[in-house]
Structures are given as C-alpha cells and as structure tokens.
Write an enzyme that holds these catalytic residues in place. Sequence first.
Site, PDB file in Angstrom:
ATOM      1  N   TYR A   1     -13.830  -5.114  24.278  1.00  0.00           N
ATOM      2  CA  TYR A   1     -14.886  -5.092  25.293  1.00  0.00           C
ATOM      3  C   TYR A   1     -16.251  -4.849  24.650  1.00  0.00           C
ATOM      4  O   TYR A   1     -17.217  -5.581  24.892  1.00  0.00           O
ATOM      5  CB  TYR A   1     -14.564  -3.998  26.318  1.00  0.00           C
ATOM      6  CG  TYR A   1     -15.710  -3.646  27.226  1.00  0.00           C
ATOM      7  CD1 TYR A   1     -16.146  -4.532  28.195  1.00  0.00           C
ATOM      8  CD2 TYR A   1     -16.362  -2.413  27.111  1.00  0.00           C
ATOM      9  CE1 TYR A   1     -17.206  -4.208  29.024  1.00  0.00           C
ATOM     10  CE2 TYR A   1     -17.413  -2.083  27.937  1.00  0.00           C
ATOM     11  CZ  TYR A   1     -17.834  -2.984  28.890  1.00  0.00           C
ATOM     12  OH  TYR A   1     -18.876  -2.660  29.704  1.00  0.00           O
TER      13      TYR A   1
ATOM     14  N   LYS B   1     -19.752  -7.274  24.307  1.00  0.00           N
ATOM     15  CA  LYS B   1     -21.108  -6.877  24.726  1.00  0.00           C
ATOM     16  C   LYS B   1     -22.087  -7.020  23.557  1.00  0.00           C
ATOM     17  O   LYS B   1     -23.220  -7.475  23.725  1.00  0.00           O
ATOM     18  CB  LYS B   1     -21.101  -5.444  25.257  1.00  0.00           C
ATOM     19  CG  LYS B   1     -20.400  -5.280  26.594  1.00  0.00           C
ATOM     20  CD  LYS B   1     -21.181  -5.949  27.725  1.00  0.00           C
ATOM     21  CE  LYS B   1     -20.498  -5.834  29.068  1.00  0.00           C
ATOM     22  NZ  LYS B   1     -21.151  -6.588  30.132  1.00  0.00           N
TER      23      LYS B   1
ATOM     24  N   SER C   1     -23.555  -2.072  27.365  1.00  0.00           N
ATOM     25  CA  SER C   1     -22.774  -0.841  27.456  1.00  0.00           C
ATOM     26  C   SER C   1     -22.968  -0.006  26.209  1.00  0.00           C
ATOM     27  O   SER C   1     -23.129  -0.539  25.104  1.00  0.00           O
ATOM     28  CB  SER C   1     -21.306  -1.225  27.591  1.00  0.00           C
ATOM     29  OG  SER C   1     -20.487  -0.118  27.331  1.00  0.00           O
TER      30      SER C   1
END
Length: 337
Positions: free
Chosen positions: A150, A154, A126
């Site tokens: 988050y 990643k 991402s």
Amino acid sequence: MTSAVLVTGGAGYIGSHIVAALARAGRASVILDNFQNSSPGVVARLVRLAGTPIPLVEGDVRDAGVLRATFAAHRIGAVVHCAGMKAVGESSARPLAYWDVNLNGTVRLAEAMGEAGVATLVFSSSCTVYGQPDALPVGEDAPLRPASVYGRTKRAVEEFLRDLAGADARWRIAILRYMNPAGAHPSALIGEAPLGRPNNLVPLMCRAVAGEFDEVPIFGTDWPTPDGTGIRDYIHVDDLAEGHLAALDHLGSHPGVLTLNLGAGRGYSVLEVVGAFEKACGRPVPKVVAPRRDGDIASVYADASRALALLGWRATRGLDAICEDAWRWQRAGGRYA
Ligand code: UDP
C-alpha cells in the site's frame, strides 16, 4: 455558475467528510465512486447535511470513458482524489489490485484532467510512505521507505504527480500525507462504514463494543515503544477534511507541487487509544493480544508544522473528540443501509 470540486471516492469515509466540509464552506461537489468499499446511502445523508443536491457519478476511476463523461457533464474546477485501496494488511496479499487501482486510477484521472483543462489536484497520500522513520516527529523531507505494498503504491503515485508537474508548469498539486484519520461528523449522519470486518482500530473497537465482533486483536505488545504497542498519530476526520479545503485555497495562488503531512502532531499507543475509547463509551473494549500485523511499524507521528506555516491549518479536535464522535456514529447505527 461556480465550478465544483470532483471528489473521487466521495462516498467513502474521508471523501464524504470532505464533501461535507466543502458544503459547509459553500462549495459544490461532484462525487465519483464505484461503491467498492462504500455505500450509496451516504449520498442522501450528505445532501441532508449540505442542503443542496450533490451530483453522483457511479463509476471506476480507472475508466477513461466515465472520467471523460464526468468532466463533460459538470463544470469541475478542481479534483480531490481519494478513490483508492487503503488497507495495509490486505495490500501484501493483493498487490495487483492495489497497484492497479491506486496507480492506474491516478494515471487515468490525470489524463482526463489534462484533456478537460483541469489542473488543480489534491491527492490522498499517506504517512505510510515513510515506513519507520529514523526520527520522530516525521517531517515531509524524511526518506520514503514504505514497509507495505500500500505504502509503495502511494509513493509511486507521488512520484508520478511530481513528474507531471515537472513537465507542465500549469499543474497545481497538493500531496497530503494523512496520519490516522478517525472519528466521525458530530451529527452522526456520516462516519466510517467499512463493509465487512473493519481493518482499522477505531471502527473495529466501535463494532466490538457494540457486540458485532468478539475481540479486538492488539497487533503486537513487543514493539519498541513504552507500552509495547504501536504508536500512531490519530487525526479527526473533520480536521483532515478541512485540511483539504485549506490546500485547495493555497493551490489557487501557488502552482507546482505542495507536499504536506496532515496529522495532529502527537502519537498515542494502541492501548492509549483503547483507554480513550473506553472512557468515551463507558464500556470495556474486548481485546486479545495477537501477533504483529504484516506491514506494520512501531511508531509514527507527524511534524505538522509545514501545514500550519503554509496553510494556517492545524488539527483542533483531540483523541477524546475522535472517540466520542466515533461512538456516537456507532450508536446511531454506524452504517448507511
Ligand atoms: N491495530 C491493532 N488491532 C487492530 C487494528 C489496528 O492493534 O485490529 C493497531 C495497528 O497495529 C496500529 C494501530 O492499531 O499500531 C493503527 O492501525 P490502523 O489499522 O487503524 O491504521 P494504520 O496505522 O495501519 O494505517
């Protein structure tokens, strides 16, 4: 028999469009999904689009037994790993779940791939790994300073995959950093169908205009951007899906690790996206100004030139097509059940 691509999270929003794109290209998929944030009903739609059966394994990507059985039962040549938790806001409240699913899920998957002798992996990363970039558009070599739990999961998975490839030259890994996927397949057979209240802007607008929710909160009008709202790079989910196929093709002749942004290469503010959506659906989007959301940044859009140079891939569908396709999907029900 040709080999299939295992798509983890293949019943989810992006995974399902990848399965559809693989079918368009005449390639077989196997779906692994635990339906935590997706619906079994998507599979029948995919079979209808593909015109062929698509094997489904219901299970968790952290489950070594499920993975081993999947590789034993199917002839898998490559894996596209989409299964993961993906809500920036939620991740700060649920770090344990995010680290467990996103990191441990990938470790278990890589272990099972190693046992099965499958070395080709495309990973859903991402643009949140960048945090707020110093310069825009952001290129792949920019520093990684994720602003959310988050994004940190990643970044960690990316590091793990580079470590794997560093230790064993057989790995062929594409790390694809998605900008903001939105829109739906033009057939309106598949689309984004979040369970509960959508976190993302486009599906929330769809449901708010359809009367399912009162108002779309505009998370901050005091960002350092021309109209004060956040700027993102919205990429049509079918363009994104086709980027995965291009990456798989590239890996066929290039071992090692490939890291690429997949974005349209230009940014739109929240208010611009709202305007484009109102044009597509012909109705006003009910909205209300709200405080900034935890983990958000002001502005990010991609330098997508490496994907063009290496894969010959670029986004071809613009913001209007994104909004028209998302609205067509909503009008068709916007759900699988
Ligand atoms: N956004 C918003 N209201 C919402 C959801 C999102 O104003 O209900 C904004 C968000 O702050 C960001 C942009 O829309 O600037 C895209 O957010 P989204 O959650 O769709 O994707 P993200 O960029 O977080 O991956």
